[in-house]
Every structure is written in C-alpha cells, then in structure tokens.
Design a protein around this motif. Structure first.
Motif, short mmCIF file in Angstrom:
data_model
loop_
_atom_site.label_atom_id
_atom_site.label_comp_id
_atom_site.label_asym_id
_atom_site.label_seq_id
_atom_site.Cartn_x
_atom_site.Cartn_y
_atom_site.Cartn_z
N ARG A 20 0.85 -0.97 0.02
CA ARG A 20 -0.02 0.12 0.03
C ARG A 20 0.85 1.24 -0.05
NH1 ARG A 20 -2.68 2.09 4.65
NH2 ARG A 20 -3.83 3.67 4.35
N ARG A 24 -1.78 7.93 -6.07
CA ARG A 24 -2.84 7.10 -7.00
C ARG A 24 -1.67 6.55 -8.19
NH1 ARG A 24 -8.02 6.77 -5.82
NH2 ARG A 24 -8.88 8.19 -4.41
N ASP A 26 -2.57 4.35 -11.74
CA ASP A 26 -3.45 3.88 -12.56
C ASP A 26 -2.70 2.50 -13.07
OD1 ASP A 26 -2.06 4.33 -15.05
OD2 ASP A 26 -3.15 6.03 -15.07
N SER A 39 -5.08 -1.28 -7.66
CA SER A 39 -6.39 -0.69 -7.07
C SER A 39 -6.39 0.68 -6.33
CB SER A 39 -7.30 -1.82 -6.42
OG SER A 39 -6.78 -2.04 -5.13
N GLN A 40 -7.41 1.58 -6.70
CA GLN A 40 -7.25 2.97 -5.80
C GLN A 40 -8.02 2.81 -4.63
OE1 GLN A 40 -7.27 3.08 -9.23
NE2 GLN A 40 -5.21 3.16 -9.32
N GLY A 44 -6.82 8.30 -1.22
CA GLY A 44 -5.65 8.59 -2.09
C GLY A 44 -4.50 7.64 -2.00
N THR A 45 -5.10 6.19 -1.67
CA THR A 45 -3.77 5.37 -1.65
C THR A 45 -4.08 4.49 -2.87
OG1 THR A 45 -4.99 3.91 -0.16
CG2 THR A 45 -3.59 5.26 0.58
N THR A 46 -3.03 3.81 -3.24
CA THR A 46 -3.03 2.62 -4.30
C THR A 46 -2.42 1.59 -3.34
OG1 THR A 46 -2.41 4.28 -6.07
CG2 THR A 46 -2.06 1.81 -6.38
#
Length: 88
Positions: A20, A24, A26, A39-40, A44-46
């Motif tokens: 994590r 962001r 994509d 995944s977002q 505001g994390t990925t």
C-alpha cells in the motif's frame, strides 16, 4: 566463532503480497510493477497486490516505489484469496 542464534527464519518461498502506497497509480503501472494488480482507495492510496517470487523480488518492488518518490505505507504477506480492496 559461532553465528548468533536467531528464531527468525529467512523467507524464500514465493507468496502473495499487498503493498500500500500513498498516491494514485493507474493500472498502466502494473507492467512496471511485475504484473501486480493495482487498485485505488478512497483515501488517496494505491494497493498493489500479487504473487512475488522471493524476497529479492519483493525488495525490487519496494525499490521501484522509492524510485518514484512515493510513500510506502504498508507491506503485508497474505493468502491468495484475500479480498483485493484497499484497507482504509
């Protein structure tokens, strides 16, 4: 001289990991992160999730996070059937 005794055994088996990060990314970054799914989260994390071959590969993924200047928030070893949704 004997090596110090430790109860920690090195992990060399492949496994599933959740990484994590703050920010962001994509899905097009998936290739750069060795096919990890991205995944977002609403916060505001990925979350990157996928199978990692060994500890060297895991360190390589973490280095790529560093190279992008992103903040690493969490690295978790998990079962392959764990839901992919980001934890908030």
């Amino acid at each position: 001289m004997d090596e110090p005794h430790t109860d920690i055994e090195p992990v060399s088996d492949p496994g599933w990991y959740r990484i994590r990060i703050q920010g962001r990314l994509d899905q097009r970054w998936s290739t750069w992160f060795d096919g990890m799914s991205l995944s977002q989260g609403e916060d505001g994390t990925t979350v990157m999730r996928g199978r990692v071959g060994d500890q060297a590969a895991l360190h390589g993924l973490i280095e790529r996070v560093r190279d992008l200047g992103l903040t690493l928030l969490e690295v978790t070893h998990e079962a392959p059937d764990t839901p992919a949704e980001p934890r908030t």
